[in-house]
Design an enzyme around this catalytic site. Structure first.
Site, PDB file in Angstrom:
ATOM      1  CE  LYS A   1      -2.016  -1.017   4.025  1.00  0.00           C
ATOM      2  NZ  LYS A   1      -1.643  -2.463   4.281  1.00  0.00           N
TER       3      LYS A   1
ATOM      4  NE  ARG B   1      -5.245  -1.422   9.561  1.00  0.00           N
ATOM      5  CZ  ARG B   1      -4.153  -0.885   8.825  1.00  0.00           C
ATOM      6  NH1 ARG B   1      -4.036   0.107   8.407  1.00  0.00           N
ATOM      7  NH2 ARG B   1      -3.051  -1.831   8.970  1.00  0.00           N
TER       8      ARG B   1
ATOM      9  NE  ARG C   1       8.091  -2.590   6.568  1.00  0.00           N
ATOM     10  CZ  ARG C   1       6.790  -2.296   6.565  1.00  0.00           C
ATOM     11  NH1 ARG C   1       6.486  -1.672   5.517  1.00  0.00           N
ATOM     12  NH2 ARG C   1       5.680  -2.873   7.357  1.00  0.00           N
TER      13      ARG C   1
ATOM     14  NE  ARG D   1       5.544  -0.458  10.211  1.00  0.00           N
ATOM     15  CZ  ARG D   1       4.534  -0.804   9.372  1.00  0.00           C
ATOM     16  NH1 ARG D   1       4.475   0.087   8.498  1.00  0.00           N
ATOM     17  NH2 ARG D   1       3.380  -1.077   9.841  1.00  0.00           N
TER      18      ARG D   1
ATOM     19  NE  ARG E   1       1.462  -5.260  11.176  1.00  0.00           N
ATOM     20  CZ  ARG E   1       2.545  -5.163  10.241  1.00  0.00           C
ATOM     21  NH1 ARG E   1       3.912  -5.543  10.896  1.00  0.00           N
ATOM     22  NH2 ARG E   1       2.756  -4.473   9.184  1.00  0.00           N
TER      23      ARG E   1
HETATM   24  P1  AP5 Z   1       4.714  -1.433   2.033  1.00  0.00           P
HETATM   25  O1  AP5 Z   1       4.541  -0.697   0.952  1.00  0.00           O
HETATM   26  O2  AP5 Z   1       5.148  -1.028   3.148  1.00  0.00           O
HETATM   27  O3  AP5 Z   1       3.316  -2.378   2.380  1.00  0.00           O
HETATM   28  P2  AP5 Z   1       2.107  -1.843   3.180  1.00  0.00           P
HETATM   29  O4  AP5 Z   1       0.899  -2.506   2.612  1.00  0.00           O
HETATM   30  O5  AP5 Z   1       1.957  -0.330   3.304  1.00  0.00           O
HETATM   31  O6  AP5 Z   1       2.424  -2.707   4.679  1.00  0.00           O
HETATM   32  P3  AP5 Z   1       2.411  -1.915   6.225  1.00  0.00           P
HETATM   33  O7  AP5 Z   1       3.069  -2.714   7.015  1.00  0.00           O
HETATM   34  O8  AP5 Z   1       2.634  -0.537   6.017  1.00  0.00           O
HETATM   35  O9  AP5 Z   1       0.906  -2.342   6.482  1.00  0.00           O
HETATM   36  P4  AP5 Z   1      -0.196  -2.294   7.782  1.00  0.00           P
HETATM   37  O10 AP5 Z   1      -1.324  -2.226   6.992  1.00  0.00           O
HETATM   38  O11 AP5 Z   1       0.203  -3.381   8.579  1.00  0.00           O
HETATM   39  O12 AP5 Z   1       0.530  -1.094   8.322  1.00  0.00           O
HETATM   40  P5  AP5 Z   1       0.057   0.067   8.758  1.00  0.00           P
HETATM   41  O13 AP5 Z   1       1.135   1.433   8.888  1.00  0.00           O
HETATM   42  O14 AP5 Z   1      -1.079   0.680   7.910  1.00  0.00           O
HETATM   43  O15 AP5 Z   1       5.501  -2.684   1.635  1.00  0.00           O
HETATM   44  C1  AP5 Z   1       5.893  -3.810   2.586  1.00  0.00           C
HETATM   45  C2  AP5 Z   1       7.297  -4.305   2.204  1.00  0.00           C
HETATM   46  O16 AP5 Z   1       7.282  -4.892   1.158  1.00  0.00           O
HETATM   47  C3  AP5 Z   1       8.285  -3.210   2.273  1.00  0.00           C
HETATM   48  O17 AP5 Z   1       9.478  -3.413   2.771  1.00  0.00           O
HETATM   49  C4  AP5 Z   1       8.312  -2.890   0.645  1.00  0.00           C
HETATM   50  O18 AP5 Z   1       9.674  -2.458  -0.012  1.00  0.00           O
HETATM   51  C5  AP5 Z   1       8.089  -4.203   0.113  1.00  0.00           C
HETATM   52  N1  AP5 Z   1       7.582  -4.487  -1.145  1.00  0.00           N
HETATM   53  C6  AP5 Z   1       6.568  -3.718  -1.454  1.00  0.00           C
HETATM   54  N2  AP5 Z   1       6.047  -3.996  -2.754  1.00  0.00           N
HETATM   55  C7  AP5 Z   1       6.850  -5.194  -3.104  1.00  0.00           C
HETATM   56  C8  AP5 Z   1       6.975  -5.920  -4.353  1.00  0.00           C
HETATM   57  N3  AP5 Z   1       5.928  -5.724  -5.302  1.00  0.00           N
HETATM   58  N4  AP5 Z   1       7.714  -6.975  -4.291  1.00  0.00           N
HETATM   59  C9  AP5 Z   1       8.767  -7.250  -3.367  1.00  0.00           C
HETATM   60  N5  AP5 Z   1       8.552  -6.261  -2.125  1.00  0.00           N
HETATM   61  C10 AP5 Z   1       7.639  -5.226  -1.940  1.00  0.00           C
HETATM   62  O19 AP5 Z   1      -0.571   0.217  10.215  1.00  0.00           O
HETATM   63  C11 AP5 Z   1       0.112  -0.017  11.345  1.00  0.00           C
HETATM   64  C12 AP5 Z   1      -0.639  -0.311  12.596  1.00  0.00           C
HETATM   65  O20 AP5 Z   1      -1.359   1.228  12.868  1.00  0.00           O
HETATM   66  C13 AP5 Z   1      -1.800  -1.119  12.433  1.00  0.00           C
HETATM   67  O21 AP5 Z   1      -1.446  -2.434  12.858  1.00  0.00           O
HETATM   68  C14 AP5 Z   1      -2.863  -0.485  13.453  1.00  0.00           C
HETATM   69  O22 AP5 Z   1      -2.370  -0.922  14.845  1.00  0.00           O
HETATM   70  C15 AP5 Z   1      -2.541   0.899  13.157  1.00  0.00           C
HETATM   71  N6  AP5 Z   1      -3.654   1.624  12.319  1.00  0.00           N
HETATM   72  C16 AP5 Z   1      -3.345   2.085  11.047  1.00  0.00           C
HETATM   73  N7  AP5 Z   1      -4.377   2.608  10.529  1.00  0.00           N
HETATM   74  C17 AP5 Z   1      -5.333   2.139  11.218  1.00  0.00           C
HETATM   75  C18 AP5 Z   1      -6.875   2.359  11.245  1.00  0.00           C
HETATM   76  N8  AP5 Z   1      -7.352   2.761   9.788  1.00  0.00           N
HETATM   77  N9  AP5 Z   1      -7.493   2.009  12.283  1.00  0.00           N
HETATM   78  C19 AP5 Z   1      -7.000   1.435  13.025  1.00  0.00           C
HETATM   79  N10 AP5 Z   1      -5.653   0.931  13.429  1.00  0.00           N
HETATM   80  C20 AP5 Z   1      -4.831   1.689  12.462  1.00  0.00           C
HETATM   81 MG    MG Z   2       2.022   1.140   4.803  1.00  0.00          MG
END
Ligand code: AP5
Ligand code: MG
Length: 189
Positions: free
Chosen positions: A14, A89, A128, A134, A145
């Site tokens: 994402k 979410r 990562r 992280r 997660r």
């Molecule tokens: P990346 O692009 O970072 O993927 P992502 O989908 O953004 O993954 P996140 O870990 O950020 O998702 P998440 O939903 O768990 O975290 P968030 O910060 O939203 O890519 C991941 C890795 O893969 C990178 O190293 C990248 O380089 C690599 N990669 C990408 N594309 C690739 C490809 N094609 N091939 C190979 N490698 C690739 O949320 C974190 C926490 O915050 C949640 O757990 C929750 O506690 C809280 N939170 C956030 N939003 C909310 C909400 N709306 N409601 C409640 N709690 C929330």
């Molecule tokens: Mg992200």
């Protein structure tokens, strides 16, 4: 305005793809995860609350998250559109987003669902965690997660199908290849 929801499990790309979309289409980007991590870094009250949930792989309560989202959204001036990364979410968040946009005379344009097999998600996030550290990228928290994703977030796939906004994207492959598929979907709007 072009309002894009980028959706997918933890590690589905994402954030990676949002960055590219933002550059190409000159949109504003809201990553709720990034907002919360910035609050933690700055040691705010919100950050302290958020840390407890994030470290456990749990979601921050909807009411809190919805307020944060609206205030970030309203801080954008003369926006061409917004990419919502990591929000909604839960069904409650999807309803809230719909209402918030409707109150402003807008709507979600498309929901892009990045689908990636679970082993690949695990591999990406473990890597990562080793590279950049992280706090929630460790095996135990990643499993939590993913569980939260399956139980609370994946029902949004059917929700957006009913809204007629759903668009599937194969999230496995090169970052450029995936981006090309995303652009095709956006350009067809
Ligand atoms: P990346 O692009 O970072 O993927 P992502 O989908 O953004 O993954 P996140 O870990 O950020 O998702 P998440 O939903 O768990 O975290 P968030 O910060 O939203 O890519 C991941 C890795 O893969 C990178 O190293 C990248 O380089 C690599 N990669 C990408 N594309 C690739 C490809 N094609 N091939 C190979 N490698 C690739 O949320 C974190 C926490 O915050 C949640 O757990 C929750 O506690 C809280 N939170 C956030 N939003 C909310 C909400 N709306 N409601 C409640 N709690 C929330
Ligand atoms: Mg992200």
């Amino acid at each position: 305005m072009l309002n894009i929801v980028i959706f997918g499990a933890p590690g589905s790309g994402k954030g990676t793809q949002s960055e590219r979309i933002v550059n190409k289409y000159a949109l504003n980007h809201i990553s709720t995860g990034d907002v919360l991590r910035a609050e933690i870094k700055n040691g705010t009250e919100l950050g302290k609350t958020a840390k407890g949930y994030i470290d456990q792989g749990q979601l921050i309560p909807d009411a809190l998250m919805i307020d944060i989202l609206a205030s970030v959204f309203d801080s954008f001036k003369d926006s061409k559109g917004v990419i919502f990364d990591g929000f909604p979410r839960t069904i409650a968040q999807a309803d809230a987003l719909k209402n918030m946009l409707a109150e402003r005379g807008q709507d979600v344009s498309i929901m892009l669902d990045l689908e990636v097999p679970e082993e690949e998600l695990m591999t990406r996030l473990i890597k990562r965690g080793q590279d950049s550290g992280r706090a929630d990228d460790n095996e135990e928290t990643i499993k939590k997660r993913l569980h939260v994703y399956h139980s609370q977030t994946s029902p949004l796939i059917d929700w957006y199908k009913q809204e007629g906004k759903y668009h599937h994207i194969n999230g496995l492959g090169t970052m450029d290849g995936i981006f090309a598929e995303i652009c095709e979907a956006i350009d067809s709007l």
